[in-house]
Write an enzyme that holds these catalytic residues in place. Sequence first.
Site, short mmCIF file in Angstrom:
data_model
loop_
_atom_site.label_atom_id
_atom_site.label_comp_id
_atom_site.label_asym_id
_atom_site.label_seq_id
_atom_site.Cartn_x
_atom_site.Cartn_y
_atom_site.Cartn_z
N SER A 23 0.84 -1.19 0.00
CA SER A 23 0.00 0.00 0.00
C SER A 23 0.88 1.24 0.00
O SER A 23 1.60 1.51 0.97
CB SER A 23 -0.91 0.01 1.24
OG SER A 23 -1.52 1.28 1.34
N HIS A 48 -1.05 -1.28 -4.39
CA HIS A 48 -2.34 -0.85 -3.84
C HIS A 48 -2.31 0.65 -3.60
O HIS A 48 -1.37 1.17 -2.98
CB HIS A 48 -2.59 -1.61 -2.53
CG HIS A 48 -3.92 -1.39 -1.90
ND1 HIS A 48 -5.05 -2.09 -2.27
CD2 HIS A 48 -4.31 -0.56 -0.91
CE1 HIS A 48 -6.07 -1.70 -1.52
NE2 HIS A 48 -5.65 -0.76 -0.69
N ASP A 50 -4.55 3.89 -2.17
CA ASP A 50 -5.70 4.25 -1.33
C ASP A 50 -6.16 5.67 -1.61
O ASP A 50 -5.41 6.62 -1.43
CB ASP A 50 -5.32 4.12 0.15
CG ASP A 50 -5.16 2.67 0.56
OD1 ASP A 50 -6.16 1.94 0.49
OD2 ASP A 50 -4.04 2.28 0.92
N MET A 52 -8.89 8.49 -0.52
CA MET A 52 -9.82 8.86 0.57
C MET A 52 -10.35 10.26 0.32
O MET A 52 -9.59 11.14 -0.07
CB MET A 52 -9.08 8.84 1.91
CG MET A 52 -8.42 7.52 2.23
SD MET A 52 -7.52 7.62 3.78
CE MET A 52 -6.70 6.02 3.77
N HIS A 81 -8.13 1.47 -4.43
CA HIS A 81 -9.17 1.28 -3.41
C HIS A 81 -9.78 2.65 -3.12
O HIS A 81 -9.12 3.49 -2.52
CB HIS A 81 -8.49 0.66 -2.18
CG HIS A 81 -9.34 0.55 -0.95
ND1 HIS A 81 -8.80 0.36 0.31
CD2 HIS A 81 -10.68 0.57 -0.78
CE1 HIS A 81 -9.77 0.28 1.19
NE2 HIS A 81 -10.92 0.41 0.57
N MET A 83 -12.10 4.93 -1.19
CA MET A 83 -12.88 5.13 0.04
C MET A 83 -13.57 6.48 -0.11
O MET A 83 -13.16 7.49 0.47
CB MET A 83 -11.95 5.09 1.25
CG MET A 83 -11.43 3.69 1.55
SD MET A 83 -9.93 3.68 2.55
CE MET A 83 -8.69 3.75 1.25
N MET A 152 -12.03 -5.39 4.78
CA MET A 152 -11.20 -4.52 5.62
C MET A 152 -10.97 -5.18 6.97
O MET A 152 -11.91 -5.64 7.62
CB MET A 152 -11.88 -3.16 5.85
CG MET A 152 -11.94 -2.24 4.64
SD MET A 152 -10.35 -1.86 3.87
CE MET A 152 -9.42 -1.14 5.22
N GLY A 157 -9.36 4.30 6.55
CA GLY A 157 -9.07 5.72 6.77
C GLY A 157 -7.63 6.00 7.14
O GLY A 157 -7.11 7.07 6.84
N GLY A 159 -3.53 4.18 7.84
CA GLY A 159 -2.60 3.07 7.92
C GLY A 159 -2.13 2.91 9.37
O GLY A 159 -2.43 3.73 10.23
N GLY A 160 -1.43 1.83 9.61
CA GLY A 160 -0.77 1.65 10.91
C GLY A 160 -1.67 1.22 12.05
O GLY A 160 -1.26 1.29 13.21
N ASP A 187 -7.00 -6.11 4.03
CA ASP A 187 -6.34 -4.79 4.06
C ASP A 187 -6.51 -4.19 5.45
O ASP A 187 -7.64 -3.97 5.89
CB ASP A 187 -7.02 -3.92 2.98
CG ASP A 187 -6.42 -2.53 2.86
OD1 ASP A 187 -5.40 -2.24 3.50
OD2 ASP A 187 -7.00 -1.73 2.10
N GLY A 209 0.82 -1.95 4.21
CA GLY A 209 1.44 -0.63 4.14
C GLY A 209 2.59 -0.53 5.11
O GLY A 209 3.76 -0.69 4.76
N SER A 210 2.26 -0.31 6.37
CA SER A 210 3.32 -0.05 7.34
C SER A 210 4.26 -1.23 7.53
O SER A 210 5.44 -1.02 7.83
CB SER A 210 2.71 0.40 8.67
OG SER A 210 1.63 -0.39 9.03
C1 DX5 Z 1 -6.65 1.93 5.18
C2 DX5 Z 1 -6.15 1.54 3.82
C3 DX5 Z 1 -5.02 0.60 3.82
C4 DX5 Z 1 -3.79 1.05 4.55
C5 DX5 Z 1 -3.22 -0.17 5.22
O1 DX5 Z 1 -7.87 2.57 5.07
O2 DX5 Z 1 -7.18 0.95 3.06
O3 DX5 Z 1 -4.69 0.15 2.51
O4 DX5 Z 1 -2.81 1.60 3.72
O5 DX5 Z 1 -2.17 0.22 6.01
P1 DX5 Z 1 -1.50 -0.77 7.05
O6 DX5 Z 1 -0.99 -1.94 6.28
O7 DX5 Z 1 -0.42 0.07 7.64
O8 DX5 Z 1 -2.56 -1.15 8.05
ZN ZN Z 2 -6.62 0.06 1.04
#
Ligand code: DX5
Ligand code: ZN
Length: 240
Positions: A23, A48, A50, A52, A81, A83, A152, A157, A159-160, A187, A209-210
Amino acid sequence: METMAIRRGNPWRQLAAPQVAPSLLASDFTRLGEQIGILTAAGAEVLHVDVMDGHFVPNLSMGPPVVKSIRACTVLPLDVHIMVTDPACYIERFAEVGADSITFHVEAAQEPHRLIDRLHELGLGAGICLRPGTPAKAIAEVAREVDIVLVMTVEPGYGGQEFMAAMLDKVEAVRGMLDAGQRLEVDGGIDRHSGLLCAKRGADVFVAGSHILGQRDIAAAFGAMKQAVANHVGRPTENQ
Ligand code: DX5
Ligand code: ZN
């Protein structure tokens, strides 16, 4: 440097499972192109992205200009993705700037059948996503039409966040609604351990992501994640 043609078209009909999809939300945006290069050299086959809108989720991230810049610096398929509150308004725009697959939220879509048909008309992969509070049955009518379902495993919304183990039953329930050729993506809070738990329940695309881009050695983190899920995809097994 070898030049490669950008492979367009529905990525989920072209890529073998499993896939680890880094991500880019967790990237260092001052080094985005360089980090995409590292992921590509490490074996990533899909990225991926994101999106938002600050409304469907309480955060803002990337819009079409950024996706266009990402498209310009990679041949990898982009798994976008969205959102956003009104996905119907944005599908064409993200297709234009280089998305290969677009996943929208079932909670946001007025007419999910139409959106899926439009994505297929555009030659894109079509995905549908469920927030943690949305039950698997919410996608029952469209489950067989999409290329990928995204479950999900955190509130969308940010990461981390910490992986929600309570989503594992939903992963398994959704897998039971799909054909073997359809992809099931997870995800949020995905690392080697949570990814493996999801793989054992039927997931075969793992967004991270993280736990990849937030690590000092991105290539090693990608490789470890891929290794962890490599042999555990498919339908849930009795002994898990
Ligand atoms: C959150 C995103 C994810 C996010 C995941 O709303 O859809 O794709 O980047 O981040 P990690 O892997 O850090 O939870
Ligand atoms: Zn995502």
